[in-house]
Design a protein around this motif. Structure first.
Motif, mmCIF file in Angstrom:
data_model
loop_
_atom_site.group_PDB
_atom_site.id
_atom_site.type_symbol
_atom_site.label_atom_id
_atom_site.label_comp_id
_atom_site.label_asym_id
_atom_site.label_seq_id
_atom_site.Cartn_x
_atom_site.Cartn_y
_atom_site.Cartn_z
ATOM 1 N N GLY A 77 2.717 -1.716 -5.540
ATOM 2 C CA GLY A 77 1.338 -1.840 -5.089
ATOM 3 C C GLY A 77 1.105 -3.190 -4.439
ATOM 4 O O GLY A 77 2.035 -3.870 -4.001
ATOM 5 N N SER A 78 -0.149 -3.618 -4.392
ATOM 6 C CA SER A 78 -0.500 -4.876 -3.749
ATOM 7 C C SER A 78 -0.020 -6.065 -4.587
ATOM 8 O O SER A 78 -0.029 -6.022 -5.815
ATOM 9 N N SER B 167 -0.492 -10.365 -4.548
ATOM 10 C CA SER B 167 -1.148 -11.532 -3.962
ATOM 11 C C SER B 167 -0.697 -12.787 -4.700
ATOM 12 O O SER B 167 -0.692 -12.812 -5.931
ATOM 13 N N ASP C 151 -1.544 -12.276 0.811
ATOM 14 C CA ASP C 151 -0.829 -11.025 0.606
ATOM 15 C C ASP C 151 0.668 -11.259 0.822
ATOM 16 O O ASP C 151 1.092 -11.749 1.866
ATOM 17 N N THR D 260 2.169 -9.155 3.932
ATOM 18 C CA THR D 260 1.725 -9.419 5.304
ATOM 19 C C THR D 260 1.720 -10.894 5.681
ATOM 20 O O THR D 260 1.714 -11.236 6.865
#
Length: 320
Positions: free
Chosen positions: A62-63, A65, A70, A73
């Protein structure tokens, strides 16, 4: 709501059919010490390598951070916000401590003057001024570790990953390293600490996650984790056999050790339960010759949560 320095959702990593991280969730508040605890092979180093952009997580993750950026990205922004001190020292033994520091300043594209200023300040902070002109190969293990962290701080990271930073250090060097870590956090730095040493996590961490077979099996403060494990008791020892027998009858729910004339009374370790035991003894006119309280420690937590897996553990007498 507390800002998170690190937030990972369903972190996964596999090598072929070998699953190393199997859906790990992490939430690390800014300005805290978060410890990832686990045996060899649990996936601690892999988690650090992913969060520090050294390797990629599986696409099924999942994400993620780090430092508000992020990971997928904007990995370059993540790298600018973090510092990493791995299991093995990054110190170049062929050059001096000062030269190691100036090399890091060059890698961070600092000007010559700024690099020298920052290097001098960090060498002083970590008590390495006298050794600065000597080859790093002549440094003790503790000195190399201090230099390693000083090099990590050249770029003024707000998040530092310390992957088993005290492995192999003697007790005094471990204590010195603990103090350095506390000072970093006092300055507002977030520390993500992996360790095999149970006492280290207990001593330093604001929150602890126990990783086993690629999964988080428990998370909380050290005290919260200890409360999950049964085994707390009060031990009463007697010189008088008659007092021993009377206490066994009075308290009833006890574990007897007849040769030692001692009784173990189950308790959760709270002041209330301890007070009740003492009150019952006083009401019966009984006085134990010694009373000790045992509450579960992180050893008990670890063995209970990991099915008895063994990890290196230094005796508390040697490190406290």
């Amino acid at each position: 709501m507390t800002n998170l320095a690190i937030a990972a959702n369903q972190l996964r990593k596999s090598y072929g059919e070998k699953v190393v991280l199997d859906g790990v969730d992490l939430a690390v508040p800014e300005g805290t010490i978060f410890s990832l605890l686990g045996p060899n092979g649990a996936g601690k180093t892999t988690a650090v390598q992913i969060l520090s952009t050294l390797i990629a997580a599986d696409p099924a993750s999942g994400s993620i951070s780090v430092g508000g950026h992020d990971l997928a990205t904007d990995p370059q922004a993540v790298r600018a916000a973090i510092g990493v001190t791995g299991q093995f020292s990054a110190v170049d033994g062929l050059i001096t401590g000062e030269e190691n520091m100036l090399l890091m300043a060059d890698l961070h594209h600092l000007s010559r003057g700024e690099g020298r200023r920052i290097a001098a300040g960090l060498l002083e902070r970590f008590d390495l001024v006298e050794a600065a002109k000597k080859p790093a190969s002549t440094y003790s293990g503790g000195m190399k570790r201090r230099l390693d962290i000083a090099m990590t701080l050249v770029g003024s990271p707000r998040i530092i990953f310390l992957d088993e930073p005290t492995t192999g250090l003697d007790p005094r060097s471990r204590h010195n390293m603990w103090q350095i870590i506390r000072e970093l956090v006092a300055d507002g730095v977030t520390v993500f600490l992996t360790t095999q040493y149970l006492d280290e996590a207990d001593e330093l961490a604001d929150r602890i996650a126990v990783l086993n077979d690629g999964r988080i099996v428990a998370e909380g403060t050290a005290e919260e984790l200890k409360r999950q494990v049964p085994g707390g008791h009060v031990r009463l020892r007697f010189d008088d056999p008659m007092a021993y027998e009377r206490t066994a009858v009075t308290l009833r729910d006890v574990v007897r050790d007849d040769p030692a004339l001692s009784l173990q009374v189950p308790t959760d370790g709270t002041q209330r339960e301890l007070g009740e035991i003492i009150q019952r003894l006083n009401a019966a006119g009984i006085e134990a010759d010694s009373l000790t309280v045992h509450t579960p420690d992180l050893d008990d937590v670890f063995f209970a949560l990991t099915g008895g897996a063994r990890v290196p553990h230094q005796p508390k007498e040697a490190v406290r």
